[in-house]
Design a protein around this motif. Structure first.
Motif, PDB file in Angstrom:
ATOM      1  N   THR A 648      43.588  46.051  38.477  1.00 13.91           N
ATOM      2  CA  THR A 648      43.630  44.771  38.802  1.00 13.91           C
ATOM      3  C   THR A 648      42.624  44.046  39.545  1.00 13.91           C
ATOM      4  N   MET A 652      41.110  40.669  37.720  1.00  9.28           N
ATOM      5  CA  MET A 652      41.393  39.358  38.341  1.00  9.28           C
ATOM      6  C   MET A 652      40.354  38.681  38.219  1.00  9.28           C
ATOM      7  N   LEU A 805      48.441  34.032  39.905  1.00  5.77           N
ATOM      8  CA  LEU A 805      47.163  34.059  39.077  1.00  5.77           C
ATOM      9  C   LEU A 805      46.694  32.675  38.836  1.00  5.77           C
TER      10      LEU A 805
END
Length: 852
Positions: A648, A652, A805
């Motif tokens: 992640t 990201m 996100l």
């Protein structure tokens, strides 16, 4: 009791027996207009057939056993028709009347053979009780009591060209609009394709404007077929034919005494009428001489509602103003055409999904996941659910979302077995294999895809862009510019974008897996909050790097010209091609630099600046310690969480870095358009054209009227108030004033943890900020990279749209700014200067009245 009425027998007194469609076909026939022959199975026949049912519903009506006398009369009437097949259409008793349009609410069947006729009749009757039709009647305030349906049976017209004619344009009272395509008219009426569109003078019949679409498909009596290549880009009607059709339309309007919406076909060298109805709208629009903006807006609203009604699905349809709509809310036509294709199964989005082992549906390939409604982009959640595995019953719970509309903003699809088909069960082993392969491919690809992007894909694309920048577009011919536009559109959105989208999909996939693992020991809210803290302040975000470079410009350590070499391809609202890039216009950058320079002179502010990142690092370390305490000696679970957390954190940053590189190519697309715009003195009008109209432009066609009409239409469309979420059973909410109720607290989604207090700065654009503002709570619709400099001085963030996100969430976590998103109408509910408390842990925004 009369079970059958031929068109020639129908008069004004028969509305309750033959319905609106049947009545109009009868009136047109009796008035001498050319109408394909047919008859109506009356409402008496319907009532006779259902009188023994304890309840009228879809299954019960489809299973009816028809009376022998009814079957005999239908067969006798059918034998009088001249064609081998017929069209079978519903004709509800409130349909096609002045005050309401039932378009698309009941079923139509084409090319029906004699042995299929009775089943088609019962299917039409049954559609009266579909979920879609019931919901529509409820929203229109139409009672089910005494409801009955007539059915029209009509000769199939083997049309060469078909379409619709609106005898009055919503934009100009003296103009009519004709839309057409090759073959049968279903492709135009259903909205399945973009038809040719013509503006014709009501007074003289002169063709004032032509918009010729790329017509790839048409509906024939054998089904959907590809249009011959030599006919795809040529007008489907000649000027002479348009003038003849216009004369026919004016005769129909004169007969009815009101503006009309007419369905027509051109067959055997003559025009025939398939249907005519009043242009459905409020009473103030019943005459073309009104012609004011208010009238046009109302008409546009009604047209949009009618267009959506045609596409409503049985289980309901939901449209949501999220995803790319956050950074491209109201695109101009050129940008919309490009982005719509890009966000389809056949475009860059679909290529990214397929690359990870998914199988988007053909509908997503053809139509994409986006719809433009009243000039704004909406995600069609029904089609979005088909991005993953074609034929698998993934869906959104319509009723649950209706109860909590804001949950639609980033809703996750769920398996709904009630929507499964026989084909699904037959192919279940295939679905299982596909899902297993996709899972394995996701795991395999993310092992080193970040390295591949960083070391190979990004540098290669940047080298291509740098070489292209060296090309002087002023030296190219018009044809070469169009070719450059097409080349960079393909390079950027078809070839490069799927790569960067893959990284963002892997980021979302990894975050979901991290949250899922954390939920083995925490509830959902706690797991999401801890995950947010664990990934806060992740380095490698090029949007944040851009901000740091701007700071160096403000301190004098970097020249603005050098900054523009690397970052000048970015822009405010950068997904809109019409927006100038920073290297073209530096006004906003100069404003940001001035703000930074004020901070440089403030010693306290300078000392506070590094603390943003220190606080994030500290918060991340605290979260890691908390996680360690929760896990104790669970070594296997710890290893699993650490693995998902690593993925992640690695992926990201690509949520923002992807945009940086994507905009490099986007700028080249804009360069070609801008040069053409300058050469033809269009003053920005190029962005109101469609990609396939560029050839017409350089061939010498005058497209000024097209540009002017589209500008007017867009301006009027944007006056229509729109909800963030649209439900198919509540389309009247389109254009209705959005209720703005002040409250003491507002609940959204916490995306960056912490609590902040400050005065609200309510902004609709980043350039609206006062350079001297400090420690404010930024309240805005949504953000893109141009907003990033404002985060440096913000104490907290509140956005109307977004998810964990989205750009604002990612950057807020980078800067340690508590943030709450998905707060409906925040910019209207919160007043500039109000004291706010933003709780990013709980997702709550509170109005404060006392001292801090």
């Amino acid at each position: 009791m009369q079970l059958i009425k031929h068109f020639s027998e129908i008069d004004e007194t028969d509305l309750s027996h033959v319905g609106g469609k049947g009545l109009n076909l009868g009136k047109l026939t009796r008035a001498g207009f050319r109408v394909p022959q047919g008859f109506c199975v009356t409402t008496d026949a319907y009532r006779l057939s259902v009188q023994g049912l304890s309840e009228q519903n879809v299954d019960a009506v489809k299973g009816l056993v028809l009376a022998p006398e009814l079957i005999t009369e239908i067969q006798a009437a059918r034998e009088k028709l001249q064609t081998a097949t017929v069209a079978v259409r519903s004709s509800a008793t409130a349909e096609d009347l002045e005050e309401a349009s039932f378009a698309g609410q009941q079923d139509t069947f084409l090319n029906v053979n004699p042995d299929e006729l009775l089943d088609a009749l019962k299917a039409c009757w049954a559609s009266l009780w579909s979920e879609r039709a019931i919901a529509y009647r409820q929203t229109q305030g139409i009672s089910d009591e005494g409801l009955a349906m007539a059915v029209v049976v009509q000769e199939m017209c083997k049309a060469d060209v078909s379409g619709v004619l609106f005898t009055v344009s919503p934009f100009k009272a003296e103009v009519a609009i004709i839309e057409s395509n090759w073959g049968l008219g279903e492709s135009v009426v259903s909205g399945a394709i973009t038809p040719d569109s013509f503006h014709v003078s009501r007074e003289t019949g002169e063709v004032l404007e032509k918009n010729i679409a790329a017509k790839r498909e048409m509906v024939t009596d054998a089904g959907v077929r590809e249009v011959l290549s030599e006919k795809q880009d040529v007008p489907s009607l000649t000027d002479t034919q348009l003038q003849a059709l216009m004369q026919l339309g004016m005769r129909v309007e004169t007969f009815y005494g009101k503006p009309m919406d007419i369905e027509w076909a051109f067959a055997d060298e003559e025009f025939v009428l398939l249907q005519a109805r009043y242009i459905t709208t409020s009473s103030e629009l019943t005459h073309p001489t009104l012609g004011a903006d208010k009238v046009s807006v109302a008409k546009l609203r009604q047209n949009e509602i009618q267009r959506l009604e045609v596409h409503i699905e049985t289980h309901g349809t939901v449209w949501c103003h999220h995803n790319i709509a956050e950074v491209l809310p109201a695109p101009l036509p050129m940008t919309w055409a490009i982005v719509k294709e890009f966000m389809s199964g056949a475009g860059g989005l679909g290529k990214a999904y397929r690359g990870l082992g998914f199988h988007p549906s053909k509908r997503v390939d053809d139509e994409g996941i986006l719809d433009l409604i009243c000039g704004r982009i909406y995600v069609n959640l029904n089609r979005e659910a088909e991005l993953h595995f074609d034929g698998f019953p993934f869906a959104h719970d319509f009723n649950a979302l209706k109860q909590h509309p804001q949950q639609a903003m980033y809703a996750q699809v769920q398996t709904d077995i009630t929507r499964s088909t026989a084909s699904f069960w037959l192919k279940l082993p295939l679905h299982i294999i596909r899902m297993s392969k996709a899972e394995m491919r996701l795991r395999r690809v993310r092992l080193d895809f970040d390295r591949l992007l960083t070391e190979e894909v990004f540098p290669a694309f940047q080298r291509e862009v740098e070489a292209e920048r060296a090309c002087l577009y002023t030296d190219l011919s018009d044809a070469e510019l169009v070719a450059r536009f097409q080349t960079w559109r393909a390079k950027t959105l078809d070839d490069f974008a799927p790569e960067v989208l893959t990284a963002t999909l892997l980021a979302g996939f990894s975050l979901q897996r991290l949250e899922a693992v954390l939920q083995k020991h925490l509830d959902e809210t706690a797991a999401k909050t801890l995950a947010s803290r664990l990934i806060s302040g992740v380095s490698g975000n090029l949007t944040v790097e851009t901000n740091e470079k701007l700071w160096q410009v403000a301190t004098g350590d970097l020249a603005l010209t050098d900054f523009l070499k690397d970052y000048g391809h970015r822009a405010v609202d950068e997904f809109e091609l019409a927006q100038p890039r920073w290297r073209e216009r530096t006004t906003y950058l100069e404003q940001v630099i001035a703000s930074f320079q004020q901070e440089i002179s403030d010693t306290d502010a300078q000392q506070e600046r590094p603390l943003h990142f220190a606080r994030q690092a500290e918060q991340r370390e605290d979260a890691a310690s908390e996680l360690s305490g929760i896990l104790g000696d669970k070594a296997n679970l710890r290893k699993q969480i650490e693995s998902e957390l690593d993925f992640t954190r690695r992926y990201m940053p690509f949520r923002e870095t992807a945009k940086f590189y994507l905009m490099l190519g986007y700028e080249q697309i804009r360069r070609a358009l801008l040069e053409l715009d300058n050469r033809y003195a269009l003053d920005g009008g190029i962005f109101y054209l469609m990609p396939d109209e560029l050839e017409r432009l350089i061939d010498g066609d005058d497209l000024g009227d097209i540009i002017a009409t589209r500008k007017t239409e867009r301006e009027l469309m944007l006056q229509i108030e729109m909800p963030d979420v649209i439900f198919s059973d509540a389309l009247k909410q389109i254009g209705a004033p959005v209720p703005i109720d002040a409250a003491e607290t507002y609940t959204g989604v916490g995306v960056s943890v912490g609590v902040a207090i400050g005065k609200a700065r309510v902004l609709l654009a980043p350039s609206d900020v006062d350079p001297s503002d400090r420690d404010y709570i930024l309240v805005c619709p949504s953000t893109d990279p141009a907003w990033t400099p404002l985060f440096l001085h913000a104490a907290g963030l509140v956005m109307e749209r977004g998810g964990i996100l989205s750009h604002g969430a990612v950057v807020a976590r980078e800067y340690g700014v508590p943030a709450v998103v998905n707060v409906p109408n925040a910019t209207q509910r919160i007043a500039d200067g109000q004291e706010l408390q933003v709780d990013g842990d709980k997702g709550i925004v509170s109005i404060r009245h006392g001292p801090p």
